[in-house]
Design a protein around this motif. Structure first.
Motif, PDB file in Angstrom:
ATOM      1  N   PHE A 244       0.842  -1.207   0.000  1.00  0.00           N
ATOM      2  CA  PHE A 244       0.000   0.000   0.000  1.00  0.00           C
ATOM      3  C   PHE A 244       0.871   1.248   0.000  1.00  0.00           C
ATOM      4  O   PHE A 244       0.576   2.229  -0.692  1.00  0.00           O
ATOM      5  N   ILE A 245       1.947   1.223   0.784  1.00  0.00           N
ATOM      6  CA  ILE A 245       2.888   2.343   0.780  1.00  0.00           C
ATOM      7  C   ILE A 245       3.478   2.520  -0.618  1.00  0.00           C
ATOM      8  O   ILE A 245       3.614   3.631  -1.122  1.00  0.00           O
ATOM      9  N   GLU A 246       3.817   1.392  -1.225  1.00  0.00           N
ATOM     10  CA  GLU A 246       4.473   1.405  -2.533  1.00  0.00           C
ATOM     11  C   GLU A 246       3.570   1.958  -3.626  1.00  0.00           C
ATOM     12  O   GLU A 246       4.003   2.760  -4.459  1.00  0.00           O
ATOM     13  N   ASN A 247       2.300   1.543  -3.616  1.00  0.00           N
ATOM     14  CA  ASN A 247       1.366   1.993  -4.648  1.00  0.00           C
ATOM     15  C   ASN A 247      -0.061   1.873  -4.132  1.00  0.00           C
ATOM     16  O   ASN A 247      -0.722   0.854  -4.332  1.00  0.00           O
ATOM     17  N   PRO A 248      -0.574   2.905  -3.472  1.00  0.00           N
ATOM     18  CA  PRO A 248      -1.931   2.850  -2.918  1.00  0.00           C
ATOM     19  C   PRO A 248      -2.998   2.540  -3.967  1.00  0.00           C
ATOM     20  O   PRO A 248      -3.986   1.871  -3.670  1.00  0.00           O
ATOM     21  N   GLN A 249      -2.794   3.003  -5.209  1.00  0.00           N
ATOM     22  CA  GLN A 249      -3.797   2.797  -6.259  1.00  0.00           C
ATOM     23  C   GLN A 249      -3.974   1.320  -6.605  1.00  0.00           C
ATOM     24  O   GLN A 249      -5.043   0.914  -7.054  1.00  0.00           O
ATOM     25  N   ALA A 250      -2.944   0.517  -6.397  1.00  0.00           N
ATOM     26  CA  ALA A 250      -3.043  -0.913  -6.691  1.00  0.00           C
ATOM     27  C   ALA A 250      -4.025  -1.601  -5.756  1.00  0.00           C
ATOM     28  O   ALA A 250      -4.659  -2.595  -6.117  1.00  0.00           O
ATOM     29  N   GLU A 253      -8.108   1.814  -5.976  1.00  0.00           N
ATOM     30  CA  GLU A 253      -8.076   2.739  -7.107  1.00  0.00           C
ATOM     31  C   GLU A 253      -8.919   3.981  -6.816  1.00  0.00           C
ATOM     32  O   GLU A 253     -10.052   3.888  -6.362  1.00  0.00           O
ATOM     33  N   GLY A 254      -8.318   5.125  -7.071  1.00  0.00           N
ATOM     34  CA  GLY A 254      -9.016   6.383  -6.834  1.00  0.00           C
ATOM     35  C   GLY A 254      -8.806   6.959  -5.454  1.00  0.00           C
ATOM     36  O   GLY A 254      -9.332   8.039  -5.150  1.00  0.00           O
ATOM     37  N   THR A 255      -8.031   6.270  -4.608  1.00  0.00           N
ATOM     38  CA  THR A 255      -7.791   6.794  -3.268  1.00  0.00           C
ATOM     39  C   THR A 255      -7.019   8.105  -3.339  1.00  0.00           C
ATOM     40  O   THR A 255      -6.229   8.344  -4.253  1.00  0.00           O
ATOM     41  N   ALA A 256      -7.255   8.959  -2.366  1.00  0.00           N
ATOM     42  CA  ALA A 256      -6.563  10.247  -2.311  1.00  0.00           C
ATOM     43  C   ALA A 256      -5.173  10.119  -1.705  1.00  0.00           C
ATOM     44  O   ALA A 256      -4.389  11.064  -1.775  1.00  0.00           O
ATOM     45  N   MET A 257      -4.866   8.949  -1.131  1.00  0.00           N
ATOM     46  CA  MET A 257      -3.544   8.779  -0.535  1.00  0.00           C
ATOM     47  C   MET A 257      -2.489   8.756  -1.630  1.00  0.00           C
ATOM     48  O   MET A 257      -2.582   7.988  -2.576  1.00  0.00           O
ATOM     49  N   PRO A 258      -1.481   9.589  -1.519  1.00  0.00           N
ATOM     50  CA  PRO A 258      -0.436   9.615  -2.548  1.00  0.00           C
ATOM     51  C   PRO A 258       0.539   8.457  -2.397  1.00  0.00           C
ATOM     52  O   PRO A 258       0.656   7.852  -1.331  1.00  0.00           O
ATOM     53  N   ARG A 259       1.227   8.151  -3.486  1.00  0.00           N
ATOM     54  CA  ARG A 259       2.353   7.223  -3.401  1.00  0.00           C
ATOM     55  C   ARG A 259       3.437   7.917  -2.573  1.00  0.00           C
ATOM     56  O   ARG A 259       3.757   9.076  -2.794  1.00  0.00           O
ATOM     57  N   VAL A 260       4.004   7.203  -1.629  1.00  0.00           N
ATOM     58  CA  VAL A 260       4.936   7.836  -0.697  1.00  0.00           C
ATOM     59  C   VAL A 260       6.321   8.011  -1.306  1.00  0.00           C
ATOM     60  O   VAL A 260       6.990   9.003  -1.060  1.00  0.00           O
ATOM     61  N   GLY A 261       6.772   7.049  -2.106  1.00  0.00           N
ATOM     62  CA  GLY A 261       8.042   7.184  -2.799  1.00  0.00           C
ATOM     63  C   GLY A 261       9.275   6.850  -1.991  1.00  0.00           C
ATOM     64  O   GLY A 261      10.391   7.237  -2.350  1.00  0.00           O
ATOM     65  N   VAL A 262       9.109   6.123  -0.904  1.00  0.00           N
ATOM     66  CA  VAL A 262      10.260   5.761  -0.076  1.00  0.00           C
ATOM     67  C   VAL A 262      11.056   4.628  -0.720  1.00  0.00           C
ATOM     68  O   VAL A 262      10.569   3.918  -1.590  1.00  0.00           O
ATOM     69  N   THR A 263      12.279   4.467  -0.277  1.00  0.00           N
ATOM     70  CA  THR A 263      13.089   3.339  -0.715  1.00  0.00           C
ATOM     71  C   THR A 263      12.578   2.069  -0.038  1.00  0.00           C
ATOM     72  O   THR A 263      11.825   2.132   0.943  1.00  0.00           O
TER      73      THR A 263
END
Length: 315
Positions: A244-250, A253-263
């Motif tokens: 979910f952290i990696e890709n919330p949309q997966a 879909e349509g969630t307002a939570m952004p992709r965090v972009g962490v390593t």
């Protein structure tokens, strides 16, 4: 009168199995579908193709890119322009301090975030520039030179001032990547920081009011208040949280939570912090478990020796 209880039992069992058969696939395929990790590769983002120049990157971050207009860089003695509540009132959420961004966030993600925030964060469905729905983070359009080089320079600068990835603690990773949207009550963490132990109740109430005001702005920005994550590690599990952290949309879909972009390393540390918050006795329990196993082995050895001693004359 004929006993109808066996027939009733058969009917109940049949309907139960039918209901389970209808609900279970839906629950797993839609409500809680399995999502494979993308290994935090961010394959949809443009790679950094240039070798960055730290000195030029610093000039851009502090100057033409105007990063310090919204972000603090405490390591460089640059405080935030506004307090957390005022920033949330302006942007919807408090922009993060950039001191350790280079150690927590993926370099490719940072580069794309600078140029196109909505795309990097996977929230283009919410912020469509064609419809005038601009992301609160202003995109960088270049300072007159090669924009790819300029972006590489800024990323290089952010990496140069950050602590090494090995020095990033689970607490640092969580607070930077998640803590401005998600509270963690079990760790006394609010969206505006850790709640101090106030001497006077009036000060505690003043802090609580600030938290409520921040939440109000955050709710308006996100559409709903992001949940407290104190028990998420136990209710959802590590794999779900990591993907979910990696890709919330997966997942949604349509969630307002952004992709965090962490390593990948930073994501593991976020999960470790959540595990510590959700199960504060886990390390103590693991230690006791090892001691119990050692005791059991020693006890078994002595029991075997005692048994041989007792029965030696009967064999």
């Amino acid at each position: 009168m004929k006993n109808k209880e066996p027939l009733i039992l058969v009917v109940v069992v049949a309907f139960t199995l039918l209901t389970y058969w209808l609900v279970e696939p839906y629950a797993h395929s839609v409500m809680h579908k399995h999502v494979e990790s993308e290994q935090f590769a961010y394959a949809d983002l443009k790679p950094v193709s240039k070798t960055g120049n730290v000195a030029n990157g610093k000039d851009l971050v502090m100057g033409a890119a105007a990063c310090t207009g919204c972000h603090s860089i405490e390591k460089e003695g640059m405080p935030a322009a506004m307090d957390a509540v005022s920033a949330a009132a302006s942007y919807g959420v408090n922009p993060p301090d950039l001191s350790n961004a280079g150690a927590i966030y993926d370099a490719k993600f940072l580069a794309n975030l600078i140029v196109n925030p909505a795309h990097a964060l996977k929230v283009e469905h919410k912020f469509d520039a064609a419809k005038g729905q601009m992301h609160p983070m202003t995109a960088f359009f270049g300072a007159g030179g090669d924009i790819d080089q300029e972006v590489a320079d800024m990323v290089a600068y952010l990496k140069s001032i950050a602590i090494s990835p090995s020095e990033v603690t689970p607490k640092i990773a969580y607070e930077n990547a998640c803590g401005r949207c998600h509270a963690l009550e079990y760790e006394n963490w609010t969206q505006i920081g850790e709640k101090p132990a106030f001497k006077f109740e009036k000060d505690a109430l003043a802090f609580d009011i600030q938290v409520l005001e921040y939440k109000e702005h955050l709710t308006k920005y996100m559409g709903k208040l992001p949940p407290d994550l104190s028990m998420y590690i136990r209710s959802r599990g590590e794999h779900f949280i990591s993907t979910f952290i990696e890709n919330p949309q997966a997942h949604l879909e349509g969630t307002a939570m952004p992709r965090v972009g962490v390593t990948a390393d930073a994501a593991e540390k976020v999960i470790e912090h959540l595990a510590d918050a959700g199960d504060t006795k886990r390390h103590e329990r693991d230690s006791i478990g090892k001691s119990v196993l050692i005791y059991s082995v020693i006890f078994a050895i002595f029991a075997l020796l005692w048994k041989k001693q007792v029965w030696k004359d009967l064999h």
